[in-house]
Design a protein around this motif. Structure first.
Motif, mmCIF file in Angstrom:
data_model
loop_
_atom_site.group_PDB
_atom_site.id
_atom_site.type_symbol
_atom_site.label_atom_id
_atom_site.label_comp_id
_atom_site.label_asym_id
_atom_site.label_seq_id
_atom_site.Cartn_x
_atom_site.Cartn_y
_atom_site.Cartn_z
ATOM 1 N N ALA A 1 14.371 5.626 38.350
ATOM 2 C CA ALA A 1 13.590 5.408 37.130
ATOM 3 C C ALA A 1 13.056 3.975 37.069
ATOM 4 O O ALA A 1 11.888 3.756 36.750
ATOM 5 C CB ALA A 1 14.435 5.716 35.903
ATOM 6 N N SER A 2 13.891 3.013 37.384
ATOM 7 C CA SER A 2 13.451 1.606 37.346
ATOM 8 C C SER A 2 12.366 1.342 38.371
ATOM 9 O O SER A 2 11.376 0.669 38.089
ATOM 10 C CB SER A 2 14.637 0.668 37.587
ATOM 11 O OG SER A 2 15.536 0.745 36.522
ATOM 12 N N TYR A 3 12.535 1.882 39.588
ATOM 13 C CA TYR A 3 11.520 1.667 40.625
ATOM 14 C C TYR A 3 10.181 2.240 40.183
ATOM 15 O O TYR A 3 9.148 1.581 40.277
ATOM 16 C CB TYR A 3 11.949 2.290 41.952
ATOM 17 C CG TYR A 3 10.907 2.084 43.031
ATOM 18 C CD1 TYR A 3 10.832 0.883 43.718
ATOM 19 C CD2 TYR A 3 9.981 3.069 43.318
ATOM 20 C CE1 TYR A 3 9.865 0.669 44.685
ATOM 21 C CE2 TYR A 3 9.006 2.867 44.275
ATOM 22 C CZ TYR A 3 8.953 1.670 44.947
ATOM 23 O OH TYR A 3 7.984 1.464 45.905
ATOM 24 N N ASP B 1 0.360 5.298 33.504
ATOM 25 C CA ASP B 1 1.559 4.482 33.688
ATOM 26 C C ASP B 1 2.812 5.273 33.307
ATOM 27 O O ASP B 1 2.806 6.019 32.318
ATOM 28 C CB ASP B 1 1.490 3.211 32.837
ATOM 29 C CG ASP B 1 0.480 2.201 33.372
ATOM 30 O OD1 ASP B 1 0.011 2.362 34.513
ATOM 31 O OD2 ASP B 1 0.167 1.236 32.651
ATOM 32 N N PRO B 2 3.892 5.130 34.095
ATOM 33 C CA PRO B 2 5.147 5.843 33.795
ATOM 34 C C PRO B 2 5.714 5.463 32.430
ATOM 35 O O PRO B 2 5.508 4.349 31.944
ATOM 36 C CB PRO B 2 6.087 5.378 34.913
ATOM 37 C CG PRO B 2 5.191 4.937 36.015
ATOM 38 C CD PRO B 2 3.981 4.361 35.343
ATOM 39 N N TYR C 1 8.673 0.168 37.017
ATOM 40 C CA TYR C 1 8.241 -1.210 37.256
ATOM 41 C C TYR C 1 7.254 -1.368 38.414
ATOM 42 O O TYR C 1 6.586 -2.390 38.521
ATOM 43 C CB TYR C 1 9.450 -2.119 37.479
ATOM 44 C CG TYR C 1 10.277 -2.282 36.231
ATOM 45 C CD1 TYR C 1 9.753 -2.928 35.111
ATOM 46 C CD2 TYR C 1 11.557 -1.751 36.146
ATOM 47 C CE1 TYR C 1 10.499 -3.058 33.946
ATOM 48 C CE2 TYR C 1 12.306 -1.884 34.987
ATOM 49 C CZ TYR C 1 11.767 -2.540 33.897
ATOM 50 O OH TYR C 1 12.495 -2.661 32.740
ATOM 51 N N ASN C 2 7.157 -0.371 39.286
ATOM 52 C CA ASN C 2 6.308 -0.523 40.469
ATOM 53 C C ASN C 2 5.082 0.378 40.508
ATOM 54 O O ASN C 2 4.111 0.055 41.178
ATOM 55 C CB ASN C 2 7.133 -0.297 41.742
ATOM 56 C CG ASN C 2 8.149 -1.378 41.945
ATOM 57 O OD1 ASN C 2 7.808 -2.504 42.279
ATOM 58 N ND2 ASN C 2 9.409 -1.058 41.713
ATOM 59 N N ALA C 3 5.116 1.520 39.847
ATOM 60 C CA ALA C 3 3.993 2.463 39.899
ATOM 61 C C ALA C 3 3.098 2.282 38.682
ATOM 62 O O ALA C 3 3.573 2.303 37.547
ATOM 63 C CB ALA C 3 4.510 3.894 39.968
ATOM 64 N N LYS C 4 1.820 2.098 38.920
ATOM 65 C CA LYS C 4 0.837 1.955 37.846
ATOM 66 C C LYS C 4 -0.288 2.965 38.056
ATOM 67 O O LYS C 4 -0.478 3.490 39.146
ATOM 68 C CB LYS C 4 0.269 0.534 37.824
ATOM 69 C CG LYS C 4 1.325 -0.545 37.623
ATOM 70 C CD LYS C 4 1.994 -0.397 36.274
ATOM 71 C CE LYS C 4 3.116 -1.404 36.101
ATOM 72 N NZ LYS C 4 4.189 -0.906 35.280
ATOM 73 N N THR C 5 -1.063 3.204 37.019
ATOM 74 C CA THR C 5 -2.186 4.139 37.086
ATOM 75 C C THR C 5 -3.070 3.830 38.290
ATOM 76 O O THR C 5 -3.456 2.685 38.505
ATOM 77 C CB THR C 5 -3.022 4.061 35.795
ATOM 78 O OG1 THR C 5 -2.180 4.361 34.682
ATOM 79 C CG2 THR C 5 -4.186 5.032 35.832
ATOM 80 N N GLY C 6 -3.356 4.856 39.087
ATOM 81 C CA GLY C 6 -4.214 4.713 40.255
ATOM 82 C C GLY C 6 -3.480 4.469 41.554
ATOM 83 O O GLY C 6 -4.060 4.611 42.631
#
Length: 119
Positions: free
Chosen positions: A66-68, A20-21, A71-76
């Motif tokens: 940074a916000s995108y 996660d970011p 909040y939108n990118a998760k592990t996998g």
């Protein structure tokens, strides 16, 4: 001799978010998101040729990118990243995604790019 305007430094990677970011803030108060991107490939230097996983550090600069990412990118998740290649003080490479010209896009399950304009 040709005088170049702007940068010819551009890299595009398709891969998977490895973790996660993480969100941070720059000294000017703007947001930063750090993302670890994993890509698969083949190591031709070894005999027999073996598959390998390589990771790249991605730095999304500016509130929008940074916000995108945060909040939108998760592990996998599968993503497409377009930015500039940079090196830190230890000469480790990383990719900077920022305006103008940078792109951080989450891919759909069908592998089509979401309509996410981030210029």
């Amino acid at each position: 001799l040709l005088a170049l305007r702007g940068s010819m430094n551009k890299i595009v990677l398709y891969g998977f978010v490895a973790q996660d970011p993480k969100m941070a803030h720059a000294s000017d108060g703007s947001k930063l998101a750090d993302v670890c991107l994993a890509i698969s490939g083949v190591n031709y230097d070894q005999k027999p040729v073996t598959p390998m996983i390589k990771t790249f550090n991605i730095r999304c600069e500016g509130d929008r990118y940074a916000s995108y990412a945060f909040y939108n990118a998760k592990t996998g998740d599968q993503v497409c990243v377009s930015g500039e290649l940079r090196y830190d003080l230890d000469l480790k490479p990383y990719i900077v995604v920022r305006a103008p010209g940078g792109r951080f896009q989450k891919m759909r399950a069908s592998e089509e790019v979401q309509d996410q304009d981030q210029d």
